[in-house]
Scaffold this motif. Sequence first.
Motif, PDB file in Angstrom:
ATOM      1  N   SER A   1       0.835  -1.201   0.000  1.00  0.00           N
ATOM      2  CA  SER A   1       0.000   0.000   0.000  1.00  0.00           C
ATOM      3  C   SER A   1       0.872   1.255   0.000  1.00  0.00           C
ATOM      4  O   SER A   1       1.850   1.352   0.732  1.00  0.00           O
ATOM      5  N   PHE A   2       0.514   2.185  -0.836  1.00  0.00           N
ATOM      6  CA  PHE A   2       1.284   3.413  -0.992  1.00  0.00           C
ATOM      7  C   PHE A   2       0.446   4.645  -0.680  1.00  0.00           C
ATOM      8  O   PHE A   2       0.862   5.513   0.075  1.00  0.00           O
ATOM      9  N   LEU A   3      -0.727   4.718  -1.255  1.00  0.00           N
ATOM     10  CA  LEU A   3      -1.522   5.938  -1.180  1.00  0.00           C
ATOM     11  C   LEU A   3      -2.071   6.209   0.222  1.00  0.00           C
ATOM     12  O   LEU A   3      -1.965   7.326   0.721  1.00  0.00           O
ATOM     13  N   ARG A   4      -2.638   5.198   0.857  1.00  0.00           N
ATOM     14  CA  ARG A   4      -3.216   5.424   2.189  1.00  0.00           C
ATOM     15  C   ARG A   4      -2.170   5.842   3.216  1.00  0.00           C
ATOM     16  O   ARG A   4      -2.388   6.805   3.961  1.00  0.00           O
TER      17      ARG A   4
ATOM     18  N   LEU B   1       0.566   7.346   2.583  1.00  0.00           N
ATOM     19  CA  LEU B   1       1.014   8.665   2.147  1.00  0.00           C
ATOM     20  C   LEU B   1       0.071   9.752   2.655  1.00  0.00           C
ATOM     21  O   LEU B   1       0.514  10.828   3.069  1.00  0.00           O
ATOM     22  N   ILE B   2      -1.219   9.458   2.664  1.00  0.00           N
ATOM     23  CA  ILE B   2      -2.208  10.433   3.116  1.00  0.00           C
ATOM     24  C   ILE B   2      -2.241  10.510   4.643  1.00  0.00           C
ATOM     25  O   ILE B   2      -2.319  11.597   5.216  1.00  0.00           O
TER      26      ILE B   2
END
Length: 100
Positions: free
Chosen positions: A29-32, A34-35
């Motif tokens: 997982s990258f986006l979660r 990152l947020i």
Amino acid sequence: MDLWSIILPLFRPALATVALFSFLTHWDSFLRPLICLNTMENYSLPLDLRFFQLVADAGGAPREHLLMAASLAVSIPGIRLFVVAQKYSVRGIVLSGIKG
């Protein structure tokens, strides 16, 4: 007792597949993160790799070989889990073709 001795062995290939996909989804997982994360100490491994790439592109010496080594090191747990789960998936495919 019959539930665990009859039904669970039939569901093992499906459970192994779901566990594999779930692990890989959360591991990569990258986006979660990152947020949600705001400190570098809590970054997940994909975020660390991206940060490592950005630092290398910002004017430092080329470090693609170190980035590739780090990418391989991050990939090893997923590959190992796939090899272990593959045994159950293949067994499920083979057993589903047997007519009794």
